[in-house]
Design a protein around this motif. Structure first.
Motif, short mmCIF file in Angstrom:
data_model
loop_
_atom_site.label_atom_id
_atom_site.label_comp_id
_atom_site.label_asym_id
_atom_site.label_seq_id
_atom_site.Cartn_x
_atom_site.Cartn_y
_atom_site.Cartn_z
N SER A 117 0.83 -1.21 0.00
CA SER A 117 0.00 0.00 0.00
C SER A 117 0.87 1.26 0.00
CB SER A 117 -0.93 0.00 1.21
OG SER A 117 -0.18 0.12 2.41
N ARG A 118 0.27 2.35 -0.39
CA ARG A 118 1.00 3.62 -0.48
C ARG A 118 1.43 4.10 0.90
NH1 ARG A 118 -0.45 8.52 0.60
NH2 ARG A 118 -2.63 7.89 0.82
N VAL A 119 0.52 4.06 1.87
CA VAL A 119 0.84 4.59 3.20
C VAL A 119 1.98 3.80 3.83
CG1 VAL A 119 -0.06 4.96 5.53
CG2 VAL A 119 -1.52 5.42 3.53
N PHE A 120 1.93 2.48 3.72
CA PHE A 120 2.96 1.64 4.33
C PHE A 120 4.32 1.87 3.69
CE2 PHE A 120 5.41 -2.29 4.57
CZ PHE A 120 5.38 -2.56 5.93
N LEU A 121 4.37 1.90 2.35
CA LEU A 121 5.65 2.06 1.66
C LEU A 121 6.21 3.47 1.84
CD1 LEU A 121 5.11 0.06 -1.66
CD2 LEU A 121 6.37 -0.62 0.38
N GLU A 122 5.36 4.47 1.85
CA GLU A 122 5.86 5.83 2.08
C GLU A 122 6.48 5.95 3.47
OE1 GLU A 122 3.01 8.86 1.37
OE2 GLU A 122 2.87 8.48 -0.80
N GLN A 123 5.85 5.35 4.47
CA GLN A 123 6.41 5.38 5.82
C GLN A 123 7.70 4.58 5.89
OE1 GLN A 123 4.90 7.27 8.26
NE2 GLN A 123 6.81 6.92 9.37
N LEU A 134 16.75 5.54 -4.04
CA LEU A 134 15.76 5.37 -5.10
C LEU A 134 16.01 6.34 -6.25
CD1 LEU A 134 12.55 4.96 -2.91
CD2 LEU A 134 13.73 3.17 -4.20
N PHE A 135 16.65 7.48 -5.96
CA PHE A 135 16.96 8.47 -6.99
C PHE A 135 18.45 8.83 -6.92
CE2 PHE A 135 12.55 9.04 -5.74
CZ PHE A 135 11.89 9.02 -6.96
N ALA A 172 13.73 18.31 -4.64
CA ALA A 172 13.88 17.02 -3.96
C ALA A 172 12.66 16.15 -4.23
CB ALA A 172 14.05 17.23 -2.46
N PRO A 173 12.86 14.89 -4.55
CA PRO A 173 11.72 13.99 -4.75
C PRO A 173 10.96 13.77 -3.45
CG PRO A 173 13.75 12.74 -4.73
CD PRO A 173 14.15 14.18 -4.71
N SER A 174 9.67 13.56 -3.55
CA SER A 174 8.83 13.35 -2.38
C SER A 174 8.72 11.85 -2.08
CB SER A 174 7.44 13.94 -2.62
OG SER A 174 6.80 13.27 -3.70
N ASN A 175 8.15 11.55 -0.92
CA ASN A 175 7.91 10.15 -0.59
C ASN A 175 6.93 9.50 -1.57
OD1 ASN A 175 9.63 10.17 1.62
ND2 ASN A 175 8.02 10.74 3.06
N TYR A 179 7.55 6.16 -3.53
CA TYR A 179 6.59 5.05 -3.49
C TYR A 179 6.36 4.48 -4.88
CZ TYR A 179 1.89 3.18 -4.10
OH TYR A 179 0.81 2.43 -4.50
N LYS A 180 6.23 5.36 -5.88
CA LYS A 180 5.99 4.90 -7.25
C LYS A 180 7.15 4.06 -7.77
CE LYS A 180 3.10 8.91 -8.39
NZ LYS A 180 2.98 10.13 -9.22
N VAL A 181 8.38 4.47 -7.42
CA VAL A 181 9.56 3.72 -7.87
C VAL A 181 9.67 2.39 -7.13
CG1 VAL A 181 12.08 3.76 -8.01
CG2 VAL A 181 10.78 5.83 -8.50
N LEU A 182 9.48 2.42 -5.82
CA LEU A 182 9.62 1.20 -5.02
C LEU A 182 8.51 0.20 -5.34
CD1 LEU A 182 11.19 -0.29 -2.84
CD2 LEU A 182 9.80 0.89 -1.12
N LYS A 183 7.31 0.70 -5.60
CA LYS A 183 6.19 -0.21 -5.89
C LYS A 183 6.47 -1.00 -7.18
CE LYS A 183 1.97 -1.84 -5.58
NZ LYS A 183 0.81 -0.95 -5.80
N ARG A 184 7.09 -0.35 -8.15
CA ARG A 184 7.42 -1.06 -9.40
C ARG A 184 8.50 -2.12 -9.19
NH1 ARG A 184 6.93 4.24 -11.75
NH2 ARG A 184 9.20 4.49 -11.64
#
Length: 323
Positions: A117-123, A134-135, A172-175, A179-184
């Protein structure tokens, strides 16, 4: 090549003239004519193959290798005992008000959805400081800061900063971007029949891929454990309040049983680290990359070069024949 064009032209003339002679009876193109066409294309084929091969080698050499780390785990069965289940089924209304799971839902399914989920991965990204990893192209490791990026002309016009300044800004990239990069990079596959779950992480750094996979499993176990402990605390508080409000012995017995069940669940959750997923095979640093396949890229480039060279020869001869 000229023979092929002449035969095709003769067939076309026969069709236009309405000749009774069947076109299929006309002399077919022989294999020697086809081989002659291929031989006549050798110069263009060799040139195209050489160019495509060199380009494919240069492109494949600049592609970053991607590694895959897997964690194999088993969903933990958290079903209660039969006597407790009977009490819950008889007095499901009170249990539901107390926030007790009456239906015995599979916690592994919920954990799987939460894990991606977005909330879990962003945290997860924020707590572990993963944005620079990630960047990496946008992170200056020497200065430990984000690099300055050129500001577009439109942005400078909108900000009225055309005069002076370097024309660069730090973005600076945001969480959410992380999330979009890590989810992929994540893949969660579950065999519901066997109860086996495989979590895969694909990344350019094999060490990071293995670390992230293992950390995600520990994180989801800890998250589900803390959530259930909090839920059982709230349920026990609610049941204790109801216990104080009734003098009926039968109802008090039911409430005591519910409180006992929640206390047991809270105790088990407190001492168990692998709460929803039990790790069978943790992720290790992969030795071999999964992509790109440089050999496959070169082979496809050679095939493309052959087709391109023959196409150039065909259309070139077709153009000369039309003159």
């Amino acid at each position: 090549m000229n023979k092929i064009l002449e035969k095709n032209e003769e067939k076309r003339v026969l069709r236009l003239a309405g000749s009774t002679q069947s076109v299929d009876d006309f002399e077919e193109i022989r294999i020697s004519d086809l081989l002659g066409f291929i031989w006549s294309s050798k110069i263009y084929v060799l040139i195209c193959v050489l160019i495509c091969t060199v380009l494919s080698i240069l492109i494949s050499a600049n592609l970053k290798p991607v590694y895959k780390a897997d964690v194999i785990m088993m969903s933990v069965d958290k079903k209660g005992n039969s006597s407790m289940s009977g009490v819950l089924s008889q007095f499901g209304g009170i249990a539901a008000l107390a926030g007790i799971d009456v239906g015995g839902s599979n916690a592994g399914n919920a954990a799987g959805y939460i894990l991606t989920s977005r909330v879990f991965l962003e945290q997860f990204i924020d707590d572990n400081g993963l944005l620079p990893y990630l960047f990496p192209a946008r992170w200056d490791s020497e200065k430990s800061a984000w690099k300055e990026l050129p500001t577009s002309l439109i942005d400078r016009l909108l900000s009225n900063s055309m005069e002076g300044g370097s024309g660069k800004t730090v973005v600076a990239p945001s969480n959410r971007d992380g999330y979009k990069v890590l989810k992929r990079a994540l893949a969660l596959v579950e065999d519901k029949k066997m109860g086996i779950v495989r979590l895969s992480v694909e990344w350019f750094d094999p060490v990071l891929a293995a670390d992230w996979a293992n950390l995600l499993v520990k994180r989801i176990n800890s998250f589900m454990k803390s959530r259930d402990i909090q839920d059982t605390k709230k349920s026990i508080e609610f049941l204790n309040d109801k216990l104080k409000q009734t003098n009926v012995v039968a109802m008090q017995t039911i409430l005591y049983n519910l409180i006992e069940g929640q206390a047991n669940q809270q105790m088990l959750a407190s001492v168990k680290d692998e709460y929803v997923y039990s790790v069978i095979d943790p992720a290790v640093v992969p030795d071999d990359k999964i992509r790109p396949s440089r050999l496959l890229i070169v082979i496809l480039a050679i095939i493309f070069g052959v087709v391109l060279g023959m196409s150039i020869t065909y259309f070139r001869n077709l153009w000369h024949a039309a003159k």
